[in-house]
Design an enzyme around this catalytic site. Sequence first.
Site, PDB file in Angstrom:
ATOM      1  N   ASN A  60     -18.206 -17.298   5.339  1.00 44.38           N
ATOM      2  CA  ASN A  60     -17.087 -17.258   6.299  1.00 44.38           C
ATOM      3  C   ASN A  60     -17.677 -17.430   7.697  1.00 44.38           C
ATOM      4  OD1 ASN A  60     -14.844 -16.720   7.812  1.00 44.38           O
ATOM      5  ND2 ASN A  60     -14.677 -14.560   7.256  1.00 44.38           N
ATOM      6  N   TRP A  61     -17.577 -18.654   8.194  1.00 41.85           N
ATOM      7  CA  TRP A  61     -18.197 -18.959   9.492  1.00 41.85           C
ATOM      8  C   TRP A  61     -17.386 -18.431  10.673  1.00 41.85           C
ATOM      9  CZ3 TRP A  61     -19.396 -24.893   8.653  1.00 41.85           C
ATOM     10  CH2 TRP A  61     -20.406 -25.014   7.700  1.00 41.85           C
ATOM     11  N   LYS A  62     -16.162 -18.047  10.429  1.00 40.42           N
ATOM     12  CA  LYS A  62     -15.284 -17.551  11.501  1.00 40.42           C
ATOM     13  C   LYS A  62     -15.208 -18.591  12.630  1.00 40.42           C
ATOM     14  CE  LYS A  62     -16.480 -12.977   9.991  1.00 40.42           C
ATOM     15  NZ  LYS A  62     -16.598 -11.569  10.256  1.00 40.42           N
TER      16      LYS A  62
ATOM     17  N   HIS B 148      -7.984 -11.694   5.301  1.00 34.89           N
ATOM     18  CA  HIS B 148      -9.212 -11.122   5.862  1.00 34.89           C
ATOM     19  C   HIS B 148      -8.834  -9.974   6.798  1.00 34.89           C
ATOM     20  CE1 HIS B 148     -12.918 -10.742   8.162  1.00 34.89           C
ATOM     21  NE2 HIS B 148     -13.521 -11.326   7.146  1.00 34.89           N
TER      22      HIS B 148
ATOM     23  N   GLU C 152      -9.833  -9.162   9.606  1.00 35.30           N
ATOM     24  CA  GLU C 152      -9.636  -9.547  11.006  1.00 35.30           C
ATOM     25  C   GLU C 152      -8.235 -10.111  11.231  1.00 35.30           C
ATOM     26  OE1 GLU C 152     -13.204 -11.919  11.393  1.00 35.30           O
ATOM     27  OE2 GLU C 152     -14.398 -10.087  11.232  1.00 35.30           O
TER      28      GLU C 152
ATOM     29  N   GLU D 187     -13.801  -6.028   0.744  1.00 33.05           N
ATOM     30  CA  GLU D 187     -14.545  -5.997   1.995  1.00 33.05           C
ATOM     31  C   GLU D 187     -14.195  -4.726   2.771  1.00 33.05           C
ATOM     32  OE1 GLU D 187     -15.942 -10.131   3.253  1.00 33.05           O
ATOM     33  OE2 GLU D 187     -14.002  -9.788   4.172  1.00 33.05           O
TER      34      GLU D 187
ATOM     35  N   GLY E 289     -19.670  -7.024   9.558  1.00 30.99           N
ATOM     36  CA  GLY E 289     -20.310  -7.328  10.835  1.00 30.99           C
ATOM     37  C   GLY E 289     -20.964  -6.129  11.495  1.00 30.99           C
TER      38      GLY E 289
ATOM     39  N   SER F 188     -21.693  -7.139   5.422  1.00 26.69           N
ATOM     40  CA  SER F 188     -23.111  -7.053   5.780  1.00 26.69           C
ATOM     41  C   SER F 188     -24.052  -7.346   4.607  1.00 26.69           C
ATOM     42  CB  SER F 188     -23.422  -5.694   6.417  1.00 26.69           C
ATOM     43  OG  SER F 188     -22.676  -5.547   7.612  1.00 26.69           O
TER      44      SER F 188
ATOM     45  N   GLY G 278     -20.341 -13.197   5.941  1.00 26.36           N
ATOM     46  CA  GLY G 278     -20.021 -13.566   7.310  1.00 26.36           C
ATOM     47  C   GLY G 278     -21.285 -13.995   8.052  1.00 26.36           C
ATOM     48  N   GLY G 279     -21.830 -13.083   8.841  1.00 25.10           N
ATOM     49  CA  GLY G 279     -22.958 -13.403   9.721  1.00 25.10           C
ATOM     50  C   GLY G 279     -24.108 -14.131   9.034  1.00 25.10           C
TER      51      GLY G 279
HETATM   52  C1  PEP Z   1     -16.733 -11.154   6.602  1.00 21.70           C
HETATM   53  O1  PEP Z   1     -16.362 -11.353   7.745  1.00 21.70           O
HETATM   54  O2  PEP Z   1     -16.002 -11.485   5.656  1.00 21.70           O
HETATM   55  C2  PEP Z   1     -18.022 -10.508   6.392  1.00 21.70           C
HETATM   56  C3  PEP Z   1     -18.298 -10.033   5.211  1.00 21.70           C
HETATM   57  O3  PEP Z   1     -18.851 -10.454   7.488  1.00 21.70           O
HETATM   58  P1  PEP Z   1     -20.380  -9.913   7.503  1.00 21.70           P
HETATM   59  O4  PEP Z   1     -21.077 -10.500   6.295  1.00 21.70           O
HETATM   60  O5  PEP Z   1     -20.926 -10.411   8.803  1.00 21.70           O
HETATM   61  O6  PEP Z   1     -20.303  -8.426   7.420  1.00 21.70           O
END
Ligand code: PEP
Length: 231
Positions: A12-14, A75, A77, A147, A153, A192, A213-214
């Site tokens: 997930n590049w956001k 998601h 967010e 999640e 994040g 994470s 994500g990251g």
């Molecule tokens: C996400 O945004 O779906 C996510 C899991 O982010 P991260 O891996 O950065 O925690």
Amino acid sequence: MSVTRRGLVAGNWKMHGSRTANAALVAGVRAALAGSSIGLGAQDVSPEAAQGAYTGEWSGAMLRDVGCSHVIVGHSERRARHGESDALVARKAAAALAAGLVPIVCVGETLEERDGGATAAVVGRQLEAVLAGCGVEAFRTAVVAYEPVWAIGTGRTATPEQAQEIHALLRGLIAARDATIGGSVRLLYGGSVKAGNARDIFAMPDIDGGLIGGASLKADEFTAIVAAVPG
Ligand code: PEP
């Protein structure tokens, strides 16, 4: 009878990157994952199936048209910052399925909810909304991503045991409606995940991969996470 579920790792590049940066990222991922099946996914979809005057939205058909096979819905967010309700998430999942996309339905509790002992109730409510809106048959195709919001994040990941507990619960809710679909539905963990913790998380019996994500923004890190999926 045991069921073999094919692993899935979604990045997930956001709202990161640029065409130049992401071209390099894609090239790195493709080079390292030669032989794996790689698909394109989107981060959201309109709940409206038909085209029309929906400024700022894109339909499932449009996503298919530009080559997407998957789409994230619900998601945290979007739920937290854009006020998306469980019912809206269910409509988005239905729209994705109707367009032939695989929805990755995100569920997860906040830290306050976890500390208040409400995790099972929250993720259960979020999943039940999609079950009610789309039917259990949807999960022949749809994927669920657990999640925990406090792990997204933050660098703070759920332990493999904490994640497994919720994955087993989610699988159980689907299996209560249809045992075969409960056994075959793919459940991802997100929050994470890094190359260093992916193997232990993915080794859990009800965890079939991750939503990243990251760490998906670095080709080496992301491909190392993909390599941590068993089998
Ligand atoms: C996400 O945004 O779906 C996510 C899991 O982010 P991260 O891996 O950065 O925690």
